[in-house]
Design an enzyme around this catalytic site. Sequence first.
Site, PDB file in Angstrom:
ATOM      1  N   ARG A  81       6.375  -7.181   7.777  1.00  0.00           N
ATOM      2  CA  ARG A  81       5.062  -7.647   8.217  1.00  0.00           C
ATOM      3  C   ARG A  81       4.490  -6.587   9.151  1.00  0.00           C
ATOM      4  NH1 ARG A  81       3.643 -13.001   7.625  1.00  0.00           N
ATOM      5  NH2 ARG A  81       5.100 -14.108   6.283  1.00  0.00           N
ATOM      6  N   TYR A 103       0.831  -1.218   0.000  1.00  0.00           N
ATOM      7  CA  TYR A 103       0.000   0.000   0.000  1.00  0.00           C
ATOM      8  C   TYR A 103       0.866   1.268   0.000  1.00  0.00           C
ATOM      9  CZ  TYR A 103      -3.166   3.420   2.329  1.00  0.00           C
ATOM     10  OH  TYR A 103      -3.896   4.530   2.695  1.00  0.00           O
ATOM     11  N   TYR A 118       5.334  -6.720  16.849  1.00  0.00           N
ATOM     12  CA  TYR A 118       5.447  -5.829  15.687  1.00  0.00           C
ATOM     13  C   TYR A 118       6.155  -4.537  16.086  1.00  0.00           C
ATOM     14  CZ  TYR A 118       4.003  -2.286  12.319  1.00  0.00           C
ATOM     15  OH  TYR A 118       3.998  -1.236  11.433  1.00  0.00           O
ATOM     16  N   THR A 145       6.938   3.235  13.048  1.00  0.00           N
ATOM     17  CA  THR A 145       5.505   3.231  13.366  1.00  0.00           C
ATOM     18  C   THR A 145       5.212   3.827  14.735  1.00  0.00           C
ATOM     19  OG1 THR A 145       3.657   1.735  13.907  1.00  0.00           O
ATOM     20  CG2 THR A 145       5.830   0.846  14.198  1.00  0.00           C
ATOM     21  N   ASN A 170      -1.841   6.741  11.813  1.00  0.00           N
ATOM     22  CA  ASN A 170      -2.785   5.927  11.032  1.00  0.00           C
ATOM     23  C   ASN A 170      -2.872   6.403   9.589  1.00  0.00           C
ATOM     24  OD1 ASN A 170      -3.430   5.445  13.918  1.00  0.00           O
ATOM     25  ND2 ASN A 170      -4.908   4.047  13.004  1.00  0.00           N
ATOM     26  N   LYS A 205      10.130  -3.031  15.212  1.00  0.00           N
ATOM     27  CA  LYS A 205      10.423  -1.721  14.604  1.00  0.00           C
ATOM     28  C   LYS A 205      11.360  -0.902  15.499  1.00  0.00           C
ATOM     29  CE  LYS A 205       7.806  -1.862  10.782  1.00  0.00           C
ATOM     30  NZ  LYS A 205       8.086  -1.372   9.441  1.00  0.00           N
ATOM     31  N   ASP A 230      13.199 -12.093  -1.797  1.00  0.00           N
ATOM     32  CA  ASP A 230      13.358 -11.796  -0.379  1.00  0.00           C
ATOM     33  C   ASP A 230      14.563 -10.884  -0.191  1.00  0.00           C
ATOM     34  OD1 ASP A 230      12.522 -13.343   2.442  1.00  0.00           O
ATOM     35  OD2 ASP A 230      14.518 -12.463   2.444  1.00  0.00           O
TER      36      ASP A 230
HETATM   37  N1  UFG Z   1     -11.389  -0.619  14.713  1.00  0.00           N
HETATM   38  C1  UFG Z   1     -12.712  -0.970  14.840  1.00  0.00           C
HETATM   39  N2  UFG Z   1     -13.222  -1.842  13.932  1.00  0.00           N
HETATM   40  C2  UFG Z   1     -12.488  -2.398  12.932  1.00  0.00           C
HETATM   41  C3  UFG Z   1     -11.131  -2.025  12.811  1.00  0.00           C
HETATM   42  C4  UFG Z   1     -10.619  -1.148  13.731  1.00  0.00           C
HETATM   43  O1  UFG Z   1     -13.401  -0.495  15.729  1.00  0.00           O
HETATM   44  O2  UFG Z   1     -13.018  -3.192  12.162  1.00  0.00           O
HETATM   45  C5  UFG Z   1     -10.840   0.365  15.653  1.00  0.00           C
HETATM   46  C6  UFG Z   1      -9.672  -0.132  16.458  1.00  0.00           C
HETATM   47  O3  UFG Z   1     -10.096  -0.866  17.588  1.00  0.00           O
HETATM   48  C7  UFG Z   1      -8.969   1.178  16.789  1.00  0.00           C
HETATM   49  C8  UFG Z   1      -9.235   2.061  15.543  1.00  0.00           C
HETATM   50  O4  UFG Z   1     -10.371   1.460  14.917  1.00  0.00           O
HETATM   51  O5  UFG Z   1      -9.603   1.759  17.880  1.00  0.00           O
HETATM   52  C9  UFG Z   1      -8.099   2.079  14.562  1.00  0.00           C
HETATM   53  O6  UFG Z   1      -7.730   0.728  14.284  1.00  0.00           O
HETATM   54  P1  UFG Z   1      -6.824   0.338  13.032  1.00  0.00           P
HETATM   55  O7  UFG Z   1      -6.676  -1.148  13.066  1.00  0.00           O
HETATM   56  O8  UFG Z   1      -7.376   0.954  11.803  1.00  0.00           O
HETATM   57  O9  UFG Z   1      -5.445   1.056  13.341  1.00  0.00           O
HETATM   58  P2  UFG Z   1      -4.536   0.944  14.641  1.00  0.00           P
HETATM   59  O10 UFG Z   1      -4.624   2.273  15.330  1.00  0.00           O
HETATM   60  O11 UFG Z   1      -4.794  -0.255  15.448  1.00  0.00           O
HETATM   61  O12 UFG Z   1      -3.136   0.662  13.944  1.00  0.00           O
HETATM   62  C10 UFG Z   1      -2.253   1.647  13.611  1.00  0.00           C
HETATM   63  C11 UFG Z   1      -1.375   1.167  12.486  1.00  0.00           C
HETATM   64  C12 UFG Z   1      -0.532   0.017  12.939  1.00  0.00           C
HETATM   65  C13 UFG Z   1       0.177   0.390  14.188  1.00  0.00           C
HETATM   66  C14 UFG Z   1      -0.783   0.832  15.244  1.00  0.00           C
HETATM   67  C15 UFG Z   1      -0.109   1.301  16.501  1.00  0.00           C
HETATM   68  O13 UFG Z   1      -2.160   0.772  11.398  1.00  0.00           O
HETATM   69  O14 UFG Z   1       0.401  -0.321  11.942  1.00  0.00           O
HETATM   70  O15 UFG Z   1      -1.521   1.931  14.753  1.00  0.00           O
HETATM   71  O16 UFG Z   1      -0.972   1.134  17.591  1.00  0.00           O
HETATM   72  F1  UFG Z   1       0.874  -0.669  14.661  1.00  0.00           F
END
Ligand code: UFG
Length: 326
Positions: A75, A13, A140, A116, A169, A144, A53
């Site tokens: 990953r 992406y 993860y 990250t 994000n 990093k 790889d």
């Molecule tokens: N969420 C939902 N429903 C879903 C998906 C996500 O409610 O179907 C919520 C999650 O619980 C969170 C928010 O939406 O509260 C954001 O979640 P994401 O999975 O979209 O993103 P994250 O904040 O978990 O992840 C991001 C980056 C990761 C990184 C992380 C650090 O994408 O690579 O922040 O905490 F590791």
Amino acid sequence: MHMRLLVTGGAGYIGSVVSARLIADGHDVVVLDDLSTGHADAVPAGARLVRGDLRSEAGRVLAGGVDAVLHFAARSLVAESVQRPDLYWSSNLGGTLALLDAMNAAGVNRIVFSSTAAVYGEPDAVPITETAPARPTSPYGASKVAVDTALAEYARMHGIGAVSLRYFNVAGAQPDPPGGWLGERHATETHLIPNILAVALRGSGQVSIFGADYPTRDGTCIRDYIHVSDLAAAHVLALAACTAGQHKVYNLGSGSGFSNREVLAACQEVTGRPIAFRIAPRRPGDPAVLVASSERIAADLGWRPRRGLREMTADAWAFTCARAGA
Ligand code: UFG
């Protein structure tokens, strides 16, 4: 100045969007990607794809003549990393160490690395600055942190110039002329905006919102969203900021956040469709609020995000519809 660039993970992406930007800026781009999670058809026209790889192929690609490396290959699923930490240590740390050694052998001394927000874990205070302690809560994030540490060490010991960009994000999509889009398409989709838009596209089912009892303004988690095209602009600046012997670290966010309910509302507005949701239990490991201070990169490199949540959700929706042929 024209450069020959190696983009690892350029079929993913963020790597594909940055590759497109680098090509548009007139650089030569070689993408090295094992296609384990990326897509060959996401590699922008004009880039050369080497499938392989890092550990076996980086040396060969670098020997072909490369001025600098942008390193995305990794990953990146937090939950998977808890189940299979071995994969994260071998790919993310092992792969990067192999890349750094190959760079040394080839005399390539500039690298921009995808770090990250996950390095910070549960923050003591927001907005989070780069001086906040690294206390990752997943393999993860830990992998990093380990790479960031290795980059600092390679800068000190071997004189490379390295920049780690700590993304919060990332969202949105970027037009890929003529008529296409580069965006987020993961076999296992865990991110909020694509999950919401998938429900909007289907017109059935519901999206789960994980937790509505957080200590936030509406009870749902707050995250700091950044448009992938703004992220690409930050990489261009970071590339120019690689300085021999230095490892620089920058957060990339907007300084403010949106709750999960606010993101859902923005998606409803942009799609013009009602999107059913249910409040589900909290997802383990989710901090209540993650918001970046991006003052350091604004001060040092003049970077500021230009696109807001509406543009991110609108572009992600355009991408989703284009993929579905809708
Ligand atoms: N969420 C939902 N429903 C879903 C998906 C996500 O409610 O179907 C919520 C999650 O619980 C969170 C928010 O939406 O509260 C954001 O979640 P994401 O999975 O979209 O993103 P994250 O904040 O978990 O992840 C991001 C980056 C990761 C990184 C992380 C650090 O994408 O690579 O922040 O905490 F590791």
